[in-house]
Design a protein around this motif. Structure first.
Motif, PDB file in Angstrom:
ATOM      1  N   UNK A  17      34.851 -74.947  24.703  1.00 38.24           N
ATOM      2  CA  UNK A  17      34.763 -73.696  25.458  1.00 38.24           C
ATOM      3  C   UNK A  17      33.814 -72.712  24.787  1.00 38.24           C
ATOM      4  N   UNK A  18      33.129 -71.944  25.600  1.00 36.14           N
ATOM      5  CA  UNK A  18      32.189 -70.943  25.108  1.00 36.14           C
ATOM      6  C   UNK A  18      32.908 -69.606  25.016  1.00 36.14           C
ATOM      7  N   UNK A  19      32.918 -68.996  23.840  1.00 33.90           N
ATOM      8  CA  UNK A  19      33.586 -67.710  23.608  1.00 33.90           C
ATOM      9  C   UNK A  19      32.541 -66.604  23.503  1.00 33.90           C
ATOM     10  N   UNK A  20      32.733 -65.552  24.295  1.00 30.41           N
ATOM     11  CA  UNK A  20      31.775 -64.451  24.345  1.00 30.41           C
ATOM     12  C   UNK A  20      32.517 -63.116  24.266  1.00 30.41           C
ATOM     13  N   UNK A  21      32.162 -62.295  23.307  1.00 28.61           N
ATOM     14  CA  UNK A  21      32.738 -60.957  23.203  1.00 28.61           C
ATOM     15  C   UNK A  21      31.854 -59.960  23.947  1.00 28.61           C
ATOM     16  N   UNK A  22      32.483 -59.032  24.654  1.00 29.34           N
ATOM     17  CA  UNK A  22      31.748 -57.953  25.287  1.00 29.34           C
ATOM     18  C   UNK A  22      32.504 -56.653  25.055  1.00 29.34           C
ATOM     19  N   UNK A  23      31.937 -55.554  25.501  1.00 34.58           N
ATOM     20  CA  UNK A  23      32.492 -54.228  25.248  1.00 34.58           C
ATOM     21  C   UNK A  23      33.816 -54.073  26.008  1.00 34.58           C
ATOM     22  N   UNK A  24      34.903 -54.145  25.252  1.00 37.35           N
ATOM     23  CA  UNK A  24      36.204 -53.991  25.883  1.00 37.35           C
ATOM     24  C   UNK A  24      36.921 -55.270  26.203  1.00 37.35           C
ATOM     25  N   UNK A  25      36.358 -56.406  25.820  1.00 34.78           N
ATOM     26  CA  UNK A  25      37.051 -57.633  26.166  1.00 34.78           C
ATOM     27  C   UNK A  25      36.423 -58.886  25.588  1.00 34.78           C
ATOM     28  N   UNK A  26      36.948 -60.008  26.042  1.00 33.80           N
ATOM     29  CA  UNK A  26      36.522 -61.315  25.560  1.00 33.80           C
ATOM     30  C   UNK A  26      36.503 -62.275  26.740  1.00 33.80           C
TER      31      UNK A  26
END
Length: 417
Positions: A19-28
């Motif tokens: 699985x590809x994990x991506x962090x963004x502003x306010x979440x994942x």
């Protein structure tokens, strides 16, 4: 006259090795797989028409239980005549009509093959042989990562790049500045900001969006896409009236009335739509006529297989570039590249790669869709149930699963940022 023998909606999946994990502003965000559908319509004399479809079990069920049984046994000659009959029956339900429009691409493929012409000649006739592409990638990475990816996209021959910011207002602005510095002034740059209104309590407020739009306007963007909830047309009217930056929206509209409001608001400079998830050829021809009258421009949304790209292109080239200007080309990672993520099914669904010259798709003149389908993908990429992606917000805390219908809004707007 041949008759339709059967309609086959084949669901396909490419599960990621990890699985590809991506962090963004306010979440994942986690991306587990990518899905697609290959539709086969077979006549009693053995001819086959193909179409891309929405990679969802609900769409497959509707085709199997309603659309397919209605088509089977029908004499086949004119897709338009069949559509009129369908819309007077099961197609009175708007969602059913929308899914029918994807199956209808296969009917046009059949009809065009029988006539020995490309589909474009059944849609009014092509006025050109090519359409501009923009390389679409860029998801939740560092500003420097976006700039590196943009440079790699340009090395592939694309003259336009679209990225998806979502790492915080100042970091988003920094990323766009770095991209422009790396690409120089001769490359078109699009910013797809749909994450900005999907961050829960950290979603960007209209004031933040306006401030960013003012700063981003200095980077000569082709457009700023969906910076606010696409359902709040009043916010788009207000921002559009400021004439700060070209705006784009449309891929989350669910009705034709919604599109017309975008056009006549006026709310945007570019209208976007997807022929697989939002409507087919007949709908597109009506929409383009309204755009031409309003002197606005259209850009195809396309985020699936390359069969979707060629299906859209056959319609787009029937209109001049000042009406239908752009076609989205999702850039999936290949060996030796550092672009987004892999989705080999997208390209392997075609036996031969699409012809791209100087950042433009050359649309073939051979009959039907103009491409040969690799039916081996049906066995190679069997369907894997479940969502293709999940989003986890920090505030309000919660996780949302996303299936293939991109038009579904998976979380309510926040707006406190």
């Amino acid at each position: 006259m041949s008759r339709i023998a059967r309609v086959e909606p084949h669901l396909l999946s490419y599960p990621f090795p990890e699985p590809l994990h991506l962090d963004y502003y306010g979440g994942h965000r986690i991306i587990y797989k990518r899905d697609a559908m290959l539709i086969r319509v077979v006549t009693d004399t053995g001819e086959v028409g193909f179409a891309p479809g929405q990679g969802s079990e609900s769409a497959q069920k509707l085709i199997r239980e309603t659309i397919g049984p209605w088509l089977e046994g029908k004499a086949f000659a004119d897709p338009d005549a069949l559509r009129i009959r369908f819309l007077d029956g099961p197609g009175r339900d708007p969602h059913t009509a929308k899914i029918y429009s994807t199956v209808e691409v296969a009917l046009y493929d059949l009809a065009a093959k029988a006539a020995g012409v490309p589909i474009s000649e059944l849609l009014g006739g092509r006025v050109r042989d090519k359409i501009r592409l923009y390389g679409s990638a860029g998801m939740y990475m560092s500003p420097e990562g976006y700039a590196d990816e943009a440079a790699e996209v340009v090395k592939l021959g694309f003259k336009a790049y679209k990225m998806r910011p979502g790492i915080g207002p100042e970091a988003d602005l920094r990323a766009i500045q770095l991209i422009r510095d790396r690409l120089g002034p001769g490359i078109d740059l699009m910013v797809d900001a749909h994450t900005w209104w999907r961050m829960g309590d950290k979603s960007y407020s209209p004031e933040t969006v306006k401030r960013l739009a003012q700063s981003m306007s200095e980077q000569n963007l082709c457009w700023l896409e969906e910076p606010m909830s696409p359902h709040k047309h009043e916010l788009y009217r207000a921002l559009h009236a400021e004439d700060i930056i070209p705006l784009a929206s449309g891929e989350h509209e669910t009705t034709e009335e919604g599109f017309l409001d975008l056009i006549h608001g006026p709310c945007v400079d570019f209208v976007q739509a997807d022929i697989v998830c939002q409507g087919g050829y007949a709908w597109g021809r009506r929409l383009f006529a309204a755009l031409q009258e309003a002197e606005l421009r259209f850009a195809f949304h396309s985020w699936g297989s390359y069969l979707e790209i060629i299906a859209a292109a056959q319609l787009g080239i029937c209109w001049p570039e000042h009406v239908v200007e752009w076609l989205e080309y999702p850039l999936y990672r290949k060996p030796g590249q550092n672009i987004m993520y892999p989705f080999p099914l997208a390209e392997e669904i075609l036996k031969e790669p699409l012809q791209i010259v100087d950042g433009e798709l050359i649309v073939p003149r051979s009959p039907g869709l103009g491409v040969e389908i690799n039916e081996g993908v049906i066995e190679k990429y069997p369907w894997k149930p479940g969502p293709w992606s999940t989003f986890t917000l920090h505030s309000p805390a919660g996780t949302w699963a996303v299936y293939n219908d991109h038009s579904v809004q998976w979380v309510e707007d926040g707006g406190s940022s």
